[in-house]
Design a protein around this motif. Structure first.
Motif, PDB file in Angstrom:
ATOM      1  N   THR A 110       0.859  -1.193   0.000  1.00 52.32           N
ATOM      2  CA  THR A 110       0.000   0.000   0.000  1.00 52.32           C
ATOM      3  C   THR A 110       0.891   1.238   0.000  1.00 52.32           C
ATOM      4  O   THR A 110       2.059   1.161   0.383  1.00 52.32           O
ATOM      5  CB  THR A 110      -0.929   0.038   1.225  1.00 52.32           C
ATOM      6  OG1 THR A 110      -0.145   0.062   2.426  1.00 52.32           O
ATOM      7  CG2 THR A 110      -1.864  -1.155   1.254  1.00 52.32           C
ATOM      8  N   ARG A 111       0.329   2.343  -0.382  1.00 55.11           N
ATOM      9  CA  ARG A 111       1.100   3.586  -0.410  1.00 55.11           C
ATOM     10  C   ARG A 111       0.491   4.565   0.592  1.00 55.11           C
ATOM     11  O   ARG A 111      -0.728   4.794   0.604  1.00 55.11           O
ATOM     12  CB  ARG A 111       1.102   4.201  -1.809  1.00 55.11           C
ATOM     13  CG  ARG A 111       2.084   5.349  -1.972  1.00 55.11           C
ATOM     14  CD  ARG A 111       2.140   5.804  -3.420  1.00 55.11           C
ATOM     15  NE  ARG A 111       2.643   4.766  -4.295  1.00 55.11           N
ATOM     16  CZ  ARG A 111       3.946   4.537  -4.489  1.00 55.11           C
ATOM     17  NH1 ARG A 111       4.852   5.249  -3.841  1.00 55.11           N
ATOM     18  NH2 ARG A 111       4.319   3.587  -5.340  1.00 55.11           N
ATOM     19  N   ASP A 112       1.350   5.111   1.449  1.00 54.69           N
ATOM     20  CA  ASP A 112       0.908   6.074   2.444  1.00 54.69           C
ATOM     21  C   ASP A 112       0.424   7.336   1.727  1.00 54.69           C
ATOM     22  O   ASP A 112       1.178   7.946   0.958  1.00 54.69           O
ATOM     23  CB  ASP A 112       2.066   6.413   3.389  1.00 54.69           C
ATOM     24  CG  ASP A 112       1.606   7.189   4.606  1.00 54.69           C
ATOM     25  OD1 ASP A 112       0.713   8.050   4.462  1.00 54.69           O
ATOM     26  OD2 ASP A 112       2.133   6.932   5.701  1.00 54.69           O
ATOM     27  N   ASN A 114      -0.038  10.287   2.769  1.00 53.64           N
ATOM     28  CA  ASN A 114       0.627  11.524   3.201  1.00 53.64           C
ATOM     29  C   ASN A 114       2.066  11.608   2.708  1.00 53.64           C
ATOM     30  O   ASN A 114       2.504  12.646   2.180  1.00 53.64           O
ATOM     31  CB  ASN A 114       0.592  11.628   4.725  1.00 53.64           C
ATOM     32  CG  ASN A 114      -0.824  11.702   5.260  1.00 53.64           C
ATOM     33  OD1 ASN A 114      -1.693  12.354   4.670  1.00 53.64           O
ATOM     34  ND2 ASN A 114      -1.079  11.042   6.372  1.00 53.64           N
ATOM     35  N   THR A 115       2.826  10.514   2.879  1.00 49.97           N
ATOM     36  CA  THR A 115       4.240  10.530   2.499  1.00 49.97           C
ATOM     37  C   THR A 115       4.495   9.869   1.146  1.00 49.97           C
ATOM     38  O   THR A 115       5.614   9.956   0.634  1.00 49.97           O
ATOM     39  CB  THR A 115       5.079   9.807   3.570  1.00 49.97           C
ATOM     40  OG1 THR A 115       4.677   8.429   3.643  1.00 49.97           O
ATOM     41  CG2 THR A 115       4.884  10.461   4.927  1.00 49.97           C
ATOM     42  N   THR A 119       4.442   0.871   1.679  1.00 52.79           N
ATOM     43  CA  THR A 119       4.491   0.085   2.908  1.00 52.79           C
ATOM     44  C   THR A 119       3.775  -1.239   2.688  1.00 52.79           C
ATOM     45  O   THR A 119       3.059  -1.430   1.702  1.00 52.79           O
ATOM     46  CB  THR A 119       3.832   0.838   4.080  1.00 52.79           C
ATOM     47  OG1 THR A 119       2.466   1.122   3.740  1.00 52.79           O
ATOM     48  CG2 THR A 119       4.579   2.132   4.391  1.00 52.79           C
TER      49      THR A 119
END
Length: 389
Positions: A110-112, A114-115, A119
């Motif tokens: 998955t991709r954060d 916000n940043t 992850t």
């Protein structure tokens, strides 16, 4: 009146078995083993060392995946880089019941928001079930028998998991640590053997003959000890051709470490033999016409066997640390060779440490091996000391 002749009674024969009854005789090695068993930490360490060397011998059978392969799940187009470690679960209640079967919870990327950092989170709907004696990559068992059976692996072919996580190329760190133990532990053992041979021969000659030969050998030892270790490693490793195959690199590093590690044992052997030259059994062997080599290697050195065993056990962890340090600094084994020092090179920069702290797993293996070898060596040294009770 006739005299009757009386014959004296025959003296009763001495029963040697009765004299020895109740007395038990034990050899020196039996007494050492009894003393060693009382050292509980050393005994446990001996089993740990035995398990580590078994792991090194049967690395292909124990590793579930090829250490050089970038692993990817079926249907995925790229390997999972810096995948976190996964835990083995044994109780499965996914069907609403209770079953004991080992599995590993799958992770998905998955991709954060916000940043925007990639992850991994657990995929609750997918489990990877494990089985014993699973089929995997093909190898030669002990270099002789071709096989594809591994101690454990995924029940469904093609699935992958990462017990120790993955590196920057998506390779399984558990398999790489298992393979790395073969190079590191065997290099330490072979290096110590070469050092022991040099130490016994030169130390024995120096202690037995004395005089100018002793003076020359001791000056050589003092010269080697006075040299700074790291620059010597740098100089010797610099002359190794970079295009050598891993096997040649392995032997070259072993010889380099052995040429430096023999001096301490040689000095100990020399001191013991100097004190032993005037012993009765040595003089008797000389008067009996034994050759000088036989006196040294048949009569004098065997009396140091227990001390030599303890010294060898304590020298192996130093060899392990030397190989790890050389490879970590880029002076020892080089990729594609796999050793614990080579694997630790992956954790040299801050980015790797922050993104994947599990890259320090080879370091944990080094610490475990060195501690176990040191504790076992301490136990052997105490057991070999005749003045301990």
């Amino acid at each position: 009146m006739s005299e009757t002749k009386t014959t004296p009674e025959a003296p009763a024969q001495v029963n040697m078995a009765n004299l020895r009854g109740g007395i038990e005789y034990a050899s020196q090695w039996t007494l050492m083993w009894h003393r060693f068993r009382k050292h509980k930490l050393a005994l446990v360490s001996m089993y740990v060392v035995f398990a580590l060397y078994l792991m090194a011998v049967f690395a292909e059978f124990l590793a579930p995946f090829n250490p050089e392969d970038a692993l990817r799940m079926p249907g995925e187009y790229k390997a999972k880089t810096y995948h976190p470690p996964q835990m083995i679960h044994f109780i499965d209640n996914s069907d609403g019941g209770f079953a004991i079967r080992p599995y590993i919870q799958s992770f998905k990327e998955t991709r954060d928001p916000n940043t925007l950092k990639m992850t991994y989170v657990e995929d609750e709907g997918k489990k990877i079930y494990l089985t014993l004696f699973a089929r995997g990559f093909e190898y030669k068992f002990l270099g002789l028998v071709r096989s594809d059976i591994h101690l454990f692996g995924p029940k469904n072919p093609g699935e992958v998991f990462y017990l120790f996580g993955s590196d920057r190329n998506g390779r399984d760190m558990f398999s790489r640590v298992v393979y790395g133990g073969r190079f590191t532990l065997s290099l330490g053992l072979i290096g110590v053997m070469l050092s022991v041979v040099l130490g016994l021969i030169l130390g024995g000659i120096s202690g037995y003959y004395g005089g100018k030969i002793d003076w020359f050998i001791q000056r050589v030892i003092e010269f080697i000890i006075s040299l700074p270790t790291i620059p010597i490693w740098l100089a010797m490793a610099a002359v190794l051709p970079k295009n050598w195959p891993p096997q040649f690199q392995y032997m070259a590093v072993t010889v380099i470490i052995s040429l430096i590690g023999w001096t301490s044992l040689a000095r100990v052997v020399r001191g013991r033999l100097l004190a032993m030259r005037s012993e009765v059994f040595v003089v008797a062997a000389q008067l009996d016409g034994c050759s000088e080599g036989r006196v040294i290697f048949r009569h004098m050195l065997p009396s140091l066997a227990s001390h030599i065993i303890a010294a060898v056990t304590l020298a192996i962890p130093m060899m392990v640390l030397a190989e790890t340090s050389l490879s970590f600094l880029g002076l020892g084994l080089q990729p594609p060779a796999i050793s614990w020092g080579v694997l630790l090179k992956e954790a040299q920069n801050i980015r790797s440490i922050s993104a994947a702290p599990w890259l320090f797993m080879p370091g944990a293996a080094v610490v475990l091996a060195v501690l176990a070898l040191n504790f076992m060596g301490d136990g052997l040294r105490d057991a070999a000391d005749p003045y301990t009770h």
